[in-house]
Design a protein around this motif. Sequence first.
Motif, PDB file in Angstrom:
ATOM      1  N   VAL A  96       0.811  -1.243   0.077  1.00 18.27           N
ATOM      2  CA  VAL A  96      -0.044   0.023   0.041  1.00 18.27           C
ATOM      3  C   VAL A  96       0.812   1.249   0.076  1.00 18.27           C
ATOM      4  CG1 VAL A  96      -1.677   1.451   1.206  1.00 18.27           C
ATOM      5  CG2 VAL A  96      -2.100  -1.137   0.869  1.00 18.27           C
ATOM      6  N   ALA A  97       2.120   1.142   0.360  1.00 23.10           N
ATOM      7  CA  ALA A  97       2.946   2.239   0.642  1.00 23.10           C
ATOM      8  C   ALA A  97       3.452   2.946  -0.660  1.00 23.10           C
ATOM      9  CB  ALA A  97       4.208   2.048   1.751  1.00 23.10           C
ATOM     10  N   GLY A  98       3.452   2.209  -1.664  1.00 23.11           N
ATOM     11  CA  GLY A  98       3.730   2.745  -2.953  1.00 23.11           C
ATOM     12  C   GLY A  98       2.923   3.844  -3.664  1.00 23.11           C
ATOM     13  N   PRO A  99       3.423   5.102  -3.712  1.00 32.88           N
ATOM     14  CA  PRO A  99       2.485   6.304  -3.922  1.00 32.88           C
ATOM     15  C   PRO A  99       1.991   6.232  -5.526  1.00 32.88           C
ATOM     16  CG  PRO A  99       5.126   6.808  -3.868  1.00 32.88           C
ATOM     17  CD  PRO A  99       4.916   5.471  -3.520  1.00 32.88           C
ATOM     18  N   GLN A 100       2.729   5.600  -6.069  1.00 34.78           N
ATOM     19  CA  GLN A 100       2.261   5.723  -7.786  1.00 34.78           C
ATOM     20  C   GLN A 100       1.219   4.648  -7.837  1.00 34.78           C
ATOM     21  OE1 GLN A 100       4.930   3.897  -6.394  1.00 34.78           O
ATOM     22  NE2 GLN A 100       4.987   1.911  -7.191  1.00 34.78           N
ATOM     23  N   ARG A 101       0.770   3.757  -6.664  1.00 38.72           N
ATOM     24  CA  ARG A 101      -0.348   2.793  -6.882  1.00 38.72           C
ATOM     25  C   ARG A 101      -1.595   3.591  -6.265  1.00 38.72           C
ATOM     26  NH1 ARG A 101       3.234  -2.179  -4.093  1.00 38.72           N
ATOM     27  NH2 ARG A 101       4.281  -2.763  -5.838  1.00 38.72           N
ATOM     28  N   ASP A 102      -1.702   4.342  -5.691  1.00 33.71           N
ATOM     29  CA  ASP A 102      -2.991   5.458  -5.527  1.00 33.71           C
ATOM     30  C   ASP A 102      -4.059   4.328  -4.820  1.00 33.71           C
ATOM     31  OD1 ASP A 102      -4.422   7.549  -5.088  1.00 33.71           O
ATOM     32  OD2 ASP A 102      -5.312   7.319  -7.113  1.00 33.71           O
TER      33      ASP A 102
END
Length: 184
Positions: free
Chosen positions: A112-118
Motif C-alpha cells: 500500500v505504501a507505493g505512492p504510484q499505486r494510489d
Amino acid sequence: MAGTVGIGRRGLLAFGAVMAVAACAPASRQADSEKDSEKGREKDSGQGGEKDKVRTDPVPLERRFTLLGPLSDVHWLGISLGEDSRMSVPGPIDVRVVGVAQLEAGTGAAIVAGPQRDFRPGPPARVPKKLAALMPKGAAWVRSEAFNQEVTGGRYTGEFYVDAGADRVYFDTVDPSVAASTGP
C-alpha cells in the motif's frame, strides 16, 4: 406394376429409416437433459466435486500472484464460468479464481505504501457464498487499479484488495496465468 411396387418398397424403407432416426433423437436429448438437471442438483447441494471445493493450497496462487509473496491461511475457489451456457461456442472455459489469504508480516503495508499505486478504500464485490464466512470481519480493504495491473501484467483480468493492518489480501481474477519467471 412391378416398378410401382419397387418404388413403394423403397419409399417405405426410406420413411421407416427417417422415423427410426426421429424416434431416437428425442430420447437422447431427454437423457442429456436429465444428466444436466442431475449435475445442477449436485452443484446446488455442494456435491459438485473438486471445482466447488474451497481450496487451501497456496502454491498455485503464489505462482500466479508473485508480487504478493508467500501466502498462508489461504481459502480460494476455482469457478468455471459459462459452462452451462447452451448458446456458447465450444472451446476453453474461463475460470474465476477468487479467495482470501494471509500475507507475510509487513507485506500489506509495503504494498500500500507505493505512492504510484494510489490505493483507495473499497470493499470486495461479488464474494462467493462459500468464501463469505471466511472473510475477515472488520477488514479495512483498499484497492488500486495500478496494483491490479502490476500483478496481472495485462495477461488476465483481476482485482486485488489489501487490508494493510492485518496483512490480508482478497483476490478476484479470471484465468490468471503463471508468471513467466516461475515456469510452467
